[in-house]
Design a protein around this motif. Sequence first.
Motif, PDB file in Angstrom:
ATOM      1  N   ALA A  44     -47.929 -40.863 -30.120  1.00 52.43           N
ATOM      2  CA  ALA A  44     -46.745 -40.298 -30.238  1.00 52.43           C
ATOM      3  C   ALA A  44     -46.578 -39.006 -29.568  1.00 52.43           C
ATOM      4  O   ALA A  44     -45.578 -38.572 -28.911  1.00 52.43           O
ATOM      5  CB  ALA A  44     -46.283 -40.012 -31.685  1.00 52.43           C
ATOM      6  N   GLN A  45     -47.715 -38.199 -29.371  1.00 46.86           N
ATOM      7  CA  GLN A  45     -47.624 -37.135 -28.820  1.00 46.86           C
ATOM      8  C   GLN A  45     -47.612 -37.452 -27.303  1.00 46.86           C
ATOM      9  O   GLN A  45     -46.854 -36.441 -26.504  1.00 46.86           O
ATOM     10  CB  GLN A  45     -49.015 -36.277 -29.068  1.00 46.86           C
ATOM     11  N   PHE A  46     -48.352 -38.155 -26.740  1.00 47.22           N
ATOM     12  CA  PHE A  46     -48.210 -38.588 -25.101  1.00 47.22           C
ATOM     13  C   PHE A  46     -47.011 -39.143 -24.890  1.00 47.22           C
ATOM     14  O   PHE A  46     -46.609 -38.769 -23.786  1.00 47.22           O
ATOM     15  CB  PHE A  46     -49.227 -39.498 -24.862  1.00 47.22           C
ATOM     16  N   PHE A  47     -46.338 -39.790 -25.925  1.00 48.97           N
ATOM     17  CA  PHE A  47     -44.824 -40.379 -25.398  1.00 48.97           C
ATOM     18  C   PHE A  47     -44.109 -39.320 -25.395  1.00 48.97           C
ATOM     19  O   PHE A  47     -43.176 -39.104 -24.312  1.00 48.97           O
ATOM     20  CB  PHE A  47     -44.599 -41.238 -26.542  1.00 48.97           C
ATOM     21  N   VAL A  48     -43.951 -38.168 -26.289  1.00 49.08           N
ATOM     22  CA  VAL A  48     -43.204 -37.070 -26.086  1.00 49.08           C
ATOM     23  C   VAL A  48     -43.215 -36.289 -24.919  1.00 49.08           C
ATOM     24  O   VAL A  48     -42.380 -35.974 -24.449  1.00 49.08           O
ATOM     25  CB  VAL A  48     -43.173 -36.202 -27.597  1.00 49.08           C
ATOM     26  N   LEU A  49     -44.494 -36.035 -24.585  1.00 48.11           N
ATOM     27  CA  LEU A  49     -44.621 -35.120 -23.380  1.00 48.11           C
ATOM     28  C   LEU A  49     -44.069 -35.841 -21.974  1.00 48.11           C
ATOM     29  O   LEU A  49     -43.495 -35.460 -21.196  1.00 48.11           O
ATOM     30  CB  LEU A  49     -46.259 -35.340 -22.962  1.00 48.11           C
ATOM     31  N   GLY A  50     -44.413 -37.271 -21.977  1.00 42.76           N
ATOM     32  CA  GLY A  50     -43.445 -38.148 -20.962  1.00 42.76           C
ATOM     33  C   GLY A  50     -42.221 -38.012 -20.995  1.00 42.76           C
ATOM     34  O   GLY A  50     -41.639 -38.068 -19.967  1.00 42.76           O
ATOM     35  N   VAL A  51     -41.558 -37.896 -22.465  1.00 44.07           N
ATOM     36  CA  VAL A  51     -40.183 -37.850 -22.399  1.00 44.07           C
ATOM     37  C   VAL A  51     -39.823 -36.749 -21.720  1.00 44.07           C
ATOM     38  O   VAL A  51     -38.620 -36.623 -21.194  1.00 44.07           O
ATOM     39  CB  VAL A  51     -39.802 -38.155 -23.952  1.00 44.07           C
ATOM     40  N   MET A  52     -40.381 -35.615 -22.193  1.00 46.34           N
ATOM     41  CA  MET A  52     -40.085 -34.119 -21.681  1.00 46.34           C
ATOM     42  C   MET A  52     -39.952 -34.127 -20.123  1.00 46.34           C
ATOM     43  O   MET A  52     -39.239 -33.362 -19.709  1.00 46.34           O
ATOM     44  CB  MET A  52     -40.895 -33.103 -22.333  1.00 46.34           C
ATOM     45  N   PHE A  53     -41.058 -34.382 -19.785  1.00 46.78           N
ATOM     46  CA  PHE A  53     -41.244 -34.325 -17.880  1.00 46.78           C
ATOM     47  C   PHE A  53     -40.123 -35.276 -17.503  1.00 46.78           C
ATOM     48  O   PHE A  53     -39.467 -34.913 -16.509  1.00 46.78           O
ATOM     49  CB  PHE A  53     -42.833 -34.920 -17.719  1.00 46.78           C
ATOM     50  N   ALA A  54     -39.661 -36.360 -18.206  1.00 49.59           N
ATOM     51  CA  ALA A  54     -38.594 -37.522 -17.400  1.00 49.59           C
ATOM     52  C   ALA A  54     -37.446 -36.488 -17.716  1.00 49.59           C
ATOM     53  O   ALA A  54     -36.437 -36.633 -16.844  1.00 49.59           O
ATOM     54  CB  ALA A  54     -38.773 -38.591 -18.078  1.00 49.59           C
ATOM     55  N   THR A  55     -37.231 -35.902 -18.639  1.00 54.15           N
ATOM     56  CA  THR A  55     -35.713 -35.332 -19.283  1.00 54.15           C
ATOM     57  C   THR A  55     -35.646 -34.154 -18.138  1.00 54.15           C
ATOM     58  O   THR A  55     -34.527 -33.816 -17.835  1.00 54.15           O
ATOM     59  CB  THR A  55     -36.107 -34.654 -20.641  1.00 54.15           C
ATOM     60  N   TRP A  56     -36.686 -33.338 -17.843  1.00 53.02           N
ATOM     61  CA  TRP A  56     -36.625 -32.251 -16.596  1.00 53.02           C
ATOM     62  C   TRP A  56     -36.229 -33.140 -15.446  1.00 53.02           C
ATOM     63  O   TRP A  56     -35.145 -32.467 -14.676  1.00 53.02           O
ATOM     64  CB  TRP A  56     -37.983 -31.636 -16.649  1.00 53.02           C
ATOM     65  N   GLY A  57     -36.859 -34.252 -15.148  1.00 56.92           N
ATOM     66  CA  GLY A  57     -36.566 -34.855 -13.658  1.00 56.92           C
ATOM     67  C   GLY A  57     -35.126 -35.368 -13.827  1.00 56.92           C
ATOM     68  O   GLY A  57     -34.691 -35.237 -12.474  1.00 56.92           O
ATOM     69  N   VAL A  58     -34.811 -35.887 -14.712  1.00 55.25           N
ATOM     70  CA  VAL A  58     -33.397 -36.323 -14.757  1.00 55.25           C
ATOM     71  C   VAL A  58     -32.629 -35.223 -14.415  1.00 55.25           C
ATOM     72  O   VAL A  58     -31.351 -35.608 -13.783  1.00 55.25           O
ATOM     73  CB  VAL A  58     -32.997 -36.998 -15.967  1.00 55.25           C
ATOM     74  N   HIS A  59     -32.716 -34.180 -14.871  1.00 58.54           N
ATOM     75  CA  HIS A  59     -31.643 -32.889 -14.837  1.00 58.54           C
ATOM     76  C   HIS A  59     -32.142 -31.988 -13.591  1.00 58.54           C
ATOM     77  O   HIS A  59     -31.494 -31.024 -13.766  1.00 58.54           O
ATOM     78  CB  HIS A  59     -31.589 -32.325 -16.239  1.00 58.54           C
ATOM     79  N   VAL A  60     -32.870 -32.241 -12.878  1.00 59.84           N
ATOM     80  CA  VAL A  60     -32.930 -31.367 -11.506  1.00 59.84           C
ATOM     81  C   VAL A  60     -31.533 -31.331 -10.635  1.00 59.84           C
ATOM     82  O   VAL A  60     -31.374 -30.112 -10.412  1.00 59.84           O
ATOM     83  CB  VAL A  60     -34.108 -32.104 -10.810  1.00 59.84           C
ATOM     84  N   PRO A  61     -30.956 -32.280 -10.567  1.00 59.99           N
ATOM     85  CA  PRO A  61     -29.438 -31.898  -9.901  1.00 59.99           C
ATOM     86  C   PRO A  61     -28.583 -31.225 -10.578  1.00 59.99           C
ATOM     87  O   PRO A  61     -27.928 -30.417 -10.056  1.00 59.99           O
ATOM     88  CB  PRO A  61     -29.242 -33.584  -9.630  1.00 59.99           C
ATOM     89  N   THR A  62     -28.557 -31.576 -12.056  1.00 60.77           N
ATOM     90  CA  THR A  62     -27.812 -30.804 -13.078  1.00 60.77           C
ATOM     91  C   THR A  62     -28.207 -29.442 -13.103  1.00 60.77           C
ATOM     92  O   THR A  62     -27.188 -28.617 -12.901  1.00 60.77           O
ATOM     93  CB  THR A  62     -28.007 -31.425 -14.241  1.00 60.77           C
ATOM     94  N   VAL A  63     -29.317 -28.990 -12.884  1.00 60.19           N
ATOM     95  CA  VAL A  63     -30.033 -27.516 -13.097  1.00 60.19           C
ATOM     96  C   VAL A  63     -29.656 -26.813 -11.667  1.00 60.19           C
ATOM     97  O   VAL A  63     -29.023 -25.733 -11.656  1.00 60.19           O
ATOM     98  CB  VAL A  63     -31.528 -27.484 -13.295  1.00 60.19           C
ATOM     99  N   LYS A  64     -29.500 -27.686 -10.515  1.00 60.05           N
ATOM    100  CA  LYS A  64     -29.387 -27.057  -9.303  1.00 60.05           C
ATOM    101  C   LYS A  64     -27.932 -26.688  -9.232  1.00 60.05           C
ATOM    102  O   LYS A  64     -27.321 -25.491  -8.776  1.00 60.05           O
ATOM    103  CB  LYS A  64     -29.601 -28.047  -8.282  1.00 60.05           C
ATOM    104  N   GLY A  65     -26.859 -27.698  -9.551  1.00 60.20           N
ATOM    105  CA  GLY A  65     -25.660 -27.402  -9.751  1.00 60.20           C
ATOM    106  C   GLY A  65     -25.088 -26.267 -10.682  1.00 60.20           C
ATOM    107  O   GLY A  65     -24.356 -25.587 -10.426  1.00 60.20           O
TER     108      GLY A  65
END
Length: 377
Positions: free
Chosen positions: A13-34
């Motif tokens: 579960a811990q590894f899963f959450v870490l993967g989700v957090m990294f993906a969540t950042w990746g998804v929002h790179v364009p959002t952060v940029k804007g």
Amino acid sequence: MSPVAGASRALRAQFFVLGVMFATWGVHVPTVKGHYGLGEQALAIAMLASGAGALMALAQAGRVVGRWGPRSVSAAMGVLCCAAIACLLAGAGYAGLLAVMLAFGITGSLLDVAINTEATEIERLAARPLMSGFHGMFSLGGMAGASLGSAAPALGLTPQGHLLLASGLGALVVLAASRAMLPVPDKAAEEKHPLSLPRGPLLLLGVLAAMGLIAEGAMYDWSVLFMTQERASHASTAALAYASFSGAMAAGRFGGDWVRARLAPRRLMRASGVLAALGMALALALPSPVAALAGFALVGIGLSNVVPVLFSAASQAPGVSPAHGIAAVSGVGYLGMMAGPPLIGLVAEHSSLGAGLVVVIVFAVFMALSAKRAMRS
């Protein structure tokens, strides 16, 4: 349920959450940029802030995990890592974003070392390979995080709402899972000096980790662009490049423990390098988009067990604690991961993206050739 079995589930579960957090950042790179009105250079500096934070934390990770134990460190750093993701869009100033990214790098890397240290202890107690399966949950978490991010608009979630939902659920899972983790005996608390540049076998393991992470990052960062730019693929087809690589990597990791139980580490490392090199060569040599997707999948399978095998080897390095060994290899790996995208981009700018991706073949071949020297068995 035995304590080891319960701890194993909690760690997944811990590894899963870490993967989700990294993906969540990746998804929002364009959002952060804007949101912050950033150019490419300013965005790159923000990403480097995360890498700098990771390196700062890794310099002390062995001492921190050794003193407080993986269970306490994963609980605290997991919650703070989720909080950093929740704050990505909370501010309006660039300085605030840099602080958030620095915190994300620090907390994410400490969480990473803590759960990998716990993983080596569980693997030792279970007396069978388990590390690849744990890292498979990280890959699965990345796929789940990216899927939730893409579905968020259809669900009526604003970007900030998505960040709060993902980070809030992640923090709850981390807190619940950490309670089932085992106390890990570690001599790192007795070691008084912070991490320095590793030498000897640890340095070679770190170099191999860096090469594996550069190759992995190249697939995540450049494969879709390669399909559109070099293979003239439609956007929907190009998007399959990420899916073919990440899906194959997840499958390879979930089957990796079965393979590790039957192949010595050096033989698995050699086979991994050869398969990744052949896959990348296939993608670059044939003009067909289908061939490129098949090649990316082979690269994913080839690279899937590189980091688990190297971390297991680092945790058994003589003369250092598991936490220090993993932190040392992670530190060199992070340096490579930070330097990799600019290296490939530089080659692509002066030649072509296909030429830049030849780096993946070179590094994969080096991993195969160095397996005998790097692995004790």
